[in-house]
Design an enzyme around this catalytic site. Structure first.
Site, PDB file in Angstrom:
ATOM      1  N   GLN A  76       0.832  -1.201   0.000  1.00 58.72           N
ATOM      2  CA  GLN A  76       0.000   0.000   0.000  1.00 58.72           C
ATOM      3  C   GLN A  76       0.868   1.252   0.000  1.00 58.72           C
ATOM      4  O   GLN A  76       1.799   1.375   0.799  1.00 58.72           O
ATOM      5  CB  GLN A  76      -0.930   0.063   1.208  1.00 58.72           C
ATOM      6  N   CYS A 105      -6.999   6.909   4.698  1.00 59.61           N
ATOM      7  CA  CYS A 105      -6.470   7.265   6.013  1.00 59.61           C
ATOM      8  C   CYS A 105      -6.882   8.691   6.382  1.00 59.61           C
ATOM      9  O   CYS A 105      -6.599   9.629   5.642  1.00 59.61           O
ATOM     10  CB  CYS A 105      -4.948   7.134   6.015  1.00 59.61           C
ATOM     11  N   GLY A 204     -15.166  -2.834   7.474  1.00 56.49           N
ATOM     12  CA  GLY A 204     -15.661  -2.008   8.568  1.00 56.49           C
ATOM     13  C   GLY A 204     -16.460  -2.797   9.573  1.00 56.49           C
ATOM     14  O   GLY A 204     -17.525  -3.336   9.265  1.00 56.49           O
TER      15      GLY A 204
HETATM   16  C1  FMN Z   1      -4.017   1.341  13.919  1.00 53.79           C
HETATM   17  C2  FMN Z   1      -4.620   1.462  12.553  1.00 53.79           C
HETATM   18  C3  FMN Z   1      -3.816   1.767  11.472  1.00 53.79           C
HETATM   19  C4  FMN Z   1      -4.367   1.876  10.191  1.00 53.79           C
HETATM   20  N1  FMN Z   1      -3.542   2.137   9.137  1.00 53.79           N
HETATM   21  C5  FMN Z   1      -4.051   2.136   7.879  1.00 53.79           C
HETATM   22  C6  FMN Z   1      -3.185   2.252   6.758  1.00 53.79           C
HETATM   23  O1  FMN Z   1      -1.949   2.322   6.876  1.00 53.79           O
HETATM   24  N2  FMN Z   1      -3.765   2.273   5.530  1.00 53.79           N
HETATM   25  C7  FMN Z   1      -5.135   2.160   5.354  1.00 53.79           C
HETATM   26  O2  FMN Z   1      -5.617   2.178   4.219  1.00 53.79           O
HETATM   27  N3  FMN Z   1      -5.960   2.026   6.404  1.00 53.79           N
HETATM   28  C8  FMN Z   1      -5.451   1.984   7.645  1.00 53.79           C
HETATM   29  N4  FMN Z   1      -6.280   1.761   8.704  1.00 53.79           N
HETATM   30  C9  FMN Z   1      -7.709   1.485   8.455  1.00 53.79           C
HETATM   31  C10 FMN Z   1      -7.973  -0.029   8.341  1.00 53.79           C
HETATM   32  O3  FMN Z   1      -7.298  -0.580   7.233  1.00 53.79           O
HETATM   33  C11 FMN Z   1      -9.483  -0.327   8.201  1.00 53.79           C
HETATM   34  O4  FMN Z   1      -9.953   0.234   7.010  1.00 53.79           O
HETATM   35  C12 FMN Z   1     -10.301   0.231   9.354  1.00 53.79           C
HETATM   36  O5  FMN Z   1      -9.696  -0.050  10.598  1.00 53.79           O
HETATM   37  C13 FMN Z   1     -11.740  -0.323   9.338  1.00 53.79           C
HETATM   38  O6  FMN Z   1     -11.743  -1.723   9.432  1.00 53.79           O
HETATM   39  P1  FMN Z   1     -12.033  -2.486  10.843  1.00 53.79           P
HETATM   40  O7  FMN Z   1     -13.370  -2.021  11.323  1.00 53.79           O
HETATM   41  O8  FMN Z   1     -12.008  -3.940  10.486  1.00 53.79           O
HETATM   42  O9  FMN Z   1     -10.952  -2.082  11.779  1.00 53.79           O
HETATM   43  C14 FMN Z   1      -5.761   1.684   9.986  1.00 53.79           C
HETATM   44  C15 FMN Z   1      -6.560   1.388  11.090  1.00 53.79           C
HETATM   45  C16 FMN Z   1      -6.017   1.267  12.359  1.00 53.79           C
HETATM   46  C17 FMN Z   1      -6.916   0.920  13.514  1.00 53.79           C
END
Ligand code: FMN
Length: 323
Positions: A76, A105, A204
């Site tokens: 990414q 992000c 999500g």
């Molecule tokens: C600690 C942390 C770091 C993240 N870093 C990135 C990242 O580097 N790139 C990205 O596209 N999303 C990033 N995200 C978002 C996640 O990829 C994901 O889209 C988001 O947490 C929602 O999914 P979930 O509900 O399963 O956590 C990050 C999320 C968290 C919690």
């Protein structure tokens, strides 16, 4: 269960979401071993790759390094300049199975320079980045995005990206401004699934096998992605695969959780990527929910070396075997 995602064979429809400071190589490998269909690096700055092919050179833990065992794996990138994205992909893309552009992000570091979710305010710019990357690689080019920056213009953006040649969209059902508040809007993901013919990866709030089944059922997506729930529980991929594949409700036993930590430690040692702070966090996270005896917890919290952590969790394992 072999499936095709873009031109990649995946063993599971659920992928590990990219997470900054989390999805380093050892953790990605652990998640692959637990059944994640695909893993993705944390976001890496395209500008920095253009200046240095391993922008984490001074940090052996967060590195752009990948190994064949973790395949399929995506890289990414974040940034704003399409030429830099394309150049970065020329430099590192061949080591990965897929390229992913971060348009999701919401943190200040990215948004303040117009990168990450801020790109959703300029969909044409994202389309230009996709086209530029497509011009230099034969790897699938995918976009990870949210529903929009402040509102929801995800259908419009997704259609534009499809026309630009984007191979798949990974969609987190929140807006950029929402950050992580509220609930992910799976209904809006469904509208995007229906509007485009490229694969959409629904993302999500998936926290267990049943959520995984529901997000696919409610959105019509064939693929899903797990972020936060995997951080402390890489076993979630096995749980999801057991549930959606065989209807079996599987959860790791306390002994398997402790065993998971030792598996992770073995991966780190094999890769020569051992980091005390990381191991301490993983030891605590992977064993969450286990009834520790007080002396073991004190020993783990006070551990000042890898051997200290090993001893504490070894004690825990021994006490489980005795009971
Ligand atoms: C600690 C942390 C770091 C993240 N870093 C990135 C990242 O580097 N790139 C990205 O596209 N999303 C990033 N995200 C978002 C996640 O990829 C994901 O889209 C988001 O947490 C929602 O999914 P979930 O509900 O399963 O956590 C990050 C999320 C968290 C919690």
């Amino acid at each position: 269960m072999a499936l095709q995602f873009c031109n990649i064979k995946v063993q599971s429809p659920f992928f590990l979401a990219p997470m900054a400071a989390i999805t380093a190589l050892p953790f990605r490998l652990m998640c692959r071993q637990q059944g994640a269909g695909l893993v993705i690096t944390e976001q890496i700055n395209a500008t920095q790759i253009c200046r240095n092919s391993d922008p984490f050179t001074n940090n052996g833990f967060f590195t752009i390094k990948t190994i064949p065992d973790e395949k399929p794996v995506g890289v990414q990138l974040f940034g704003t300049d399409k030429q830099e994205f394309a150049r970065a992909v020329e430099i590192v893309g061949k080591d990965f199975d897929l390229v992913n552009i971060n348009c999701g992000c919401p943190s200040h570091k990215e948004v303040s320079i117009g990168a990450g979710a801020a790109l959703l305010r300029e969909p044409q710019k994202i389309a230009g980045i996709v086209e530029a990357i497509k011009g230099v690689t034969d790897r699938p080019v995918t976009v990870k995005m949210r529903l929009g920056w402040s509102g929801n213009n995800s259908v419009k953006i997704a259609k534009l990206l499809e026309r630009a040649g984007c191979d798949a969209i990974m969609l987190h059902g929140r807006s950029g401004e929402q950050k992580y508040t509220g609930k992910a809007d799976w209904g809006s993901i469904k509208r995007v699934v229906e509007a485009v013919s490229i694969p959409v990866v629904a993302n999500g709030d998936v926290k267990c096998g049943r959520d995984a089944e529901e997000i696919l059922g409610q959105t019509g997506a064939r693929f899903g992605m797990v972020g936060r729930a995997a951080m402390a529980n890489p076993f979630i991929f096995r749980e999801i695969n057991e549930w959606i594949g065989r209807g079996v409700e599987w959860k790791p036993t306390p002994a398997e959780k402790v065993g998971g930590f030792f598996d992770y430690l073995a991966i780190c040692e094999r890769l020569e990527m051992v980091k005390l702070t990381d191991l301490k966090i993983k030891a605590v996270q992977f064993t969450k929910g286990i009834d520790f005896t007080k002396p073991t917890r004190v020993k783990l919290q006070g551990a000042k070396s890898i051997d200290g952590i090993r001893d504490a969790l070894g004690d825990l394992r021994d006490s489980m075997e005795r009971n």
